[in-house]
Design a protein around this motif. Structure first.
Motif, PDB file in Angstrom:
ATOM      1  N   ILE A  53      38.360  22.138   0.716  1.00  0.00           N
ATOM      2  CA  ILE A  53      38.378  20.866   1.639  1.00  0.00           C
ATOM      3  C   ILE A  53      37.544  21.076   2.764  1.00  0.00           C
ATOM      4  N   ARG A  54      37.690  22.168   3.368  1.00  0.00           N
ATOM      5  CA  ARG A  54      36.938  22.428   4.591  1.00  0.00           C
ATOM      6  C   ARG A  54      35.427  22.302   4.588  1.00  0.00           C
ATOM      7  N   ARG A  55      35.085  23.590   3.454  1.00  0.00           N
ATOM      8  CA  ARG A  55      33.595  23.944   3.638  1.00  0.00           C
ATOM      9  C   ARG A  55      33.061  22.673   3.146  1.00  0.00           C
ATOM     10  N   ASP A  56      33.456  21.967   1.868  1.00  0.00           N
ATOM     11  CA  ASP A  56      32.738  20.888   1.224  1.00  0.00           C
ATOM     12  C   ASP A  56      32.788  19.479   2.319  1.00  0.00           C
ATOM     13  N   GLY A  57      33.870  19.383   3.096  1.00  0.00           N
ATOM     14  CA  GLY A  57      33.962  18.393   3.908  1.00  0.00           C
ATOM     15  C   GLY A  57      33.006  18.389   5.057  1.00  0.00           C
ATOM     16  N   LEU A  58      32.548  19.592   5.406  1.00  0.00           N
ATOM     17  CA  LEU A  58      31.621  19.978   6.437  1.00  0.00           C
ATOM     18  C   LEU A  58      30.171  19.688   5.952  1.00  0.00           C
ATOM     19  N   THR A  59      29.935  20.146   4.594  1.00  0.00           N
ATOM     20  CA  THR A  59      28.814  19.848   4.144  1.00  0.00           C
ATOM     21  C   THR A  59      28.734  18.074   3.688  1.00  0.00           C
ATOM     22  N   SER A  60      29.664  17.663   3.445  1.00  0.00           N
ATOM     23  CA  SER A  60      29.541  16.154   3.324  1.00  0.00           C
ATOM     24  C   SER A  60      29.115  15.249   4.447  1.00  0.00           C
ATOM     25  N   ILE A  61      29.826  15.888   5.560  1.00  0.00           N
ATOM     26  CA  ILE A  61      29.312  15.076   6.942  1.00  0.00           C
ATOM     27  C   ILE A  61      27.857  15.263   7.214  1.00  0.00           C
ATOM     28  N   ARG A  62      27.325  16.675   6.996  1.00  0.00           N
ATOM     29  CA  ARG A  62      25.890  16.798   7.012  1.00  0.00           C
ATOM     30  C   ARG A  62      24.875  16.071   6.092  1.00  0.00           C
ATOM     31  N   ARG A  63      25.566  15.722   4.845  1.00  0.00           N
ATOM     32  CA  ARG A  63      24.886  14.857   4.083  1.00  0.00           C
ATOM     33  C   ARG A  63      24.777  13.365   4.170  1.00  0.00           C
ATOM     34  N   SER A  64      25.884  12.948   5.147  1.00  0.00           N
ATOM     35  CA  SER A  64      26.215  11.590   4.932  1.00  0.00           C
ATOM     36  C   SER A  64      25.067  10.648   6.047  1.00  0.00           C
ATOM     37  N   PHE A  65      25.145   9.407   5.782  1.00  0.00           N
ATOM     38  CA  PHE A  65      24.419   8.430   6.746  1.00  0.00           C
ATOM     39  C   PHE A  65      24.756   8.070   8.023  1.00  0.00           C
ATOM     40  N   THR A  66      23.928   7.871   8.839  1.00  0.00           N
ATOM     41  CA  THR A  66      24.220   7.101  10.092  1.00  0.00           C
ATOM     42  C   THR A  66      24.447   5.422   9.569  1.00  0.00           C
ATOM     43  N   ARG A  67      24.934   4.696  10.595  1.00  0.00           N
ATOM     44  CA  ARG A  67      25.074   3.131   9.949  1.00  0.00           C
ATOM     45  C   ARG A  67      23.828   2.794   9.827  1.00  0.00           C
ATOM     46  N   GLU A  68      22.770   3.125  10.636  1.00  0.00           N
ATOM     47  CA  GLU A  68      21.407   2.510  10.753  1.00  0.00           C
ATOM     48  C   GLU A  68      20.669   3.039   9.476  1.00  0.00           C
ATOM     49  N   GLU A  69      20.992   4.449   8.893  1.00  0.00           N
ATOM     50  CA  GLU A  69      20.227   4.751   7.868  1.00  0.00           C
ATOM     51  C   GLU A  69      20.914   3.897   6.475  1.00  0.00           C
ATOM     52  N   LEU A  70      22.240   3.978   6.699  1.00  0.00           N
ATOM     53  CA  LEU A  70      23.061   3.016   5.532  1.00  0.00           C
ATOM     54  C   LEU A  70      22.330   1.697   5.172  1.00  0.00           C
ATOM     55  N   ALA A  71      22.062   1.220   6.260  1.00  0.00           N
ATOM     56  CA  ALA A  71      21.585  -0.356   6.422  1.00  0.00           C
ATOM     57  C   ALA A  71      20.356  -0.409   5.749  1.00  0.00           C
ATOM     58  N   ARG A  72      19.452   0.684   5.945  1.00  0.00           N
ATOM     59  CA  ARG A  72      18.056   0.515   5.528  1.00  0.00           C
ATOM     60  C   ARG A  72      17.970   0.933   3.798  1.00  0.00           C
ATOM     61  N   VAL A  73      19.007   1.471   3.256  1.00  0.00           N
ATOM     62  CA  VAL A  73      18.979   1.579   1.733  1.00  0.00           C
ATOM     63  C   VAL A  73      19.689   0.544   1.132  1.00  0.00           C
ATOM     64  N   LEU A  74      20.304  -0.285   1.646  1.00  0.00           N
ATOM     65  CA  LEU A  74      21.142  -1.483   1.221  1.00  0.00           C
ATOM     66  C   LEU A  74      20.258  -2.332   0.389  1.00  0.00           C
ATOM     67  N   PRO A  75      20.630  -3.082  -0.667  1.00  0.00           N
ATOM     68  CA  PRO A  75      19.988  -4.232  -1.237  1.00  0.00           C
ATOM     69  C   PRO A  75      20.286  -5.087  -0.405  1.00  0.00           C
ATOM     70  N   PRO A  76      19.544  -6.375  -0.594  1.00  0.00           N
ATOM     71  CA  PRO A  76      19.688  -7.791   0.090  1.00  0.00           C
ATOM     72  C   PRO A  76      21.224  -8.203  -0.424  1.00  0.00           C
ATOM     73  N   GLY A  77      21.932  -8.718   0.547  1.00  0.00           N
ATOM     74  CA  GLY A  77      23.254  -9.139   0.276  1.00  0.00           C
ATOM     75  C   GLY A  77      24.390  -8.419   0.641  1.00  0.00           C
ATOM     76  N   TRP A  78      23.888  -7.099   1.056  1.00  0.00           N
ATOM     77  CA  TRP A  78      25.223  -6.019   1.117  1.00  0.00           C
ATOM     78  C   TRP A  78      24.884  -5.872   2.807  1.00  0.00           C
ATOM     79  N   HIS A  79      25.924  -5.507   3.414  1.00  0.00           N
ATOM     80  CA  HIS A  79      26.067  -5.273   4.858  1.00  0.00           C
ATOM     81  C   HIS A  79      26.667  -4.159   5.252  1.00  0.00           C
ATOM     82  N   ALA A  80      26.180  -3.253   6.105  1.00  0.00           N
ATOM     83  CA  ALA A  80      26.371  -1.985   6.591  1.00  0.00           C
ATOM     84  C   ALA A  80      27.379  -2.084   7.909  1.00  0.00           C
TER      85      ALA A  80
END
Length: 236
Positions: A189-216
């Motif tokens: 939980i702890r080790r992988d959770g910290l890795t997950s945070i480092r791999r995750s998106f900001t809201r702006e990054e997520l918005a850039r990879v979403l297809p049309p019709g999706w919202h971040a």
């Protein structure tokens, strides 16, 4: 803080320690209750999308140990819905744990099903669900898989798709690392959770990879939601 796409979670390895992996799945319900916010998402988004006039259907993609699928089923049943929840995960270890958890909770196949599968398998079968969800899956995916899950979700969902994931912030590393110190060494939980945070998106990054019709959407300080609303509200 840049996104660390090279980081890998230990529990995803085929050589992951079976005991630590089992403990990780067992600890997911506690962690998700604290950080994932699914009760609020159920009340605000999922419940209004469920039909009353027939059995509602919910799909949980990448369901892991099955705790989110189980929670959604319990909440919907408590609100008087006839509902069937399906959880899918390609990992045999996750599928085995989730299946045992569902059986221990006393749910039968008419209410709850766990399958070892990916979303494209269900698209190929022509499946449809009122609501499609995932929890902390997006940051695991490379660009083709990420595009695939969004495309599959639109084909599988009648009314609503919600992909909830971690929102990367420096303060998240500090808070999660401190809060999970009691779990250090007992699971991934702890080790992988910290890795997950480092791999995750900001809201702006997520918005850039979403297809049309999706919202971040930024849900609080530490969660992102990728949301698609279909043209068939409440399964009508």
């Amino acid at each position: 803080m840049q996104r660390d796409i090279a980081a890998r979670e230990e529990m995803d390895s085929p050589d992951a320690d079976p005991l630590l992996l089992e403990r990780t799945y067992a600890q997911f319900p506690l962690v998700n209750r604290c950080v994932s916010g699914w009760r609020g998402m159920y009340l605000r988004l999922v419940r209004p999308a469920l039909p009353r006039h027939r059995t509602a259907t919910i799909l949980d993609i990448g369901c892991g140990g099955g705790d989110i699928a189980l929670a959604l089923l319990r909440w919907a049943q408590a609100d008087g819905y006839g509902v069937r929840v399906t959880g899918i995960d390609p990992d045999a270890r996750a599928h085995g744990f989730a299946s045992r958890a569902g059986a221990a909770a006393g749910f039968g196949p008419a209410e709850l099903e766990f399958r070892r599968a990916v979303s494209s398998d269900l698209v190929a079968e022509g499946r449809l669900y009122d609501v499609v969800v995932s929890n902390h899956v997006l940051h695991h995916l490379d660009p083709p898989a990420l595009a695939g899950i969004f495309a599959d979700s639109r084909l599988l969902a009648r009314s609503l798709a919600i992909h909830s994931d971690i929102r990367r912030r420096r303060s998240a590393l500090l808070l999660f690392g401190t809060a999970t110190l009691p779990l250090a060494g007992s699971s991934y939980i702890r080790r992988d959770g910290l890795t997950s945070i480092r791999r995750s998106f900001t809201r702006e990054e997520l918005a850039r990879v979403l297809p049309p019709g999706w919202h971040a959407h930024a849900a609080g300080l530490y969660r992102n939601l990728a949301i698609w609303h279909g043209e068939n509200p409440a399964g009508r």
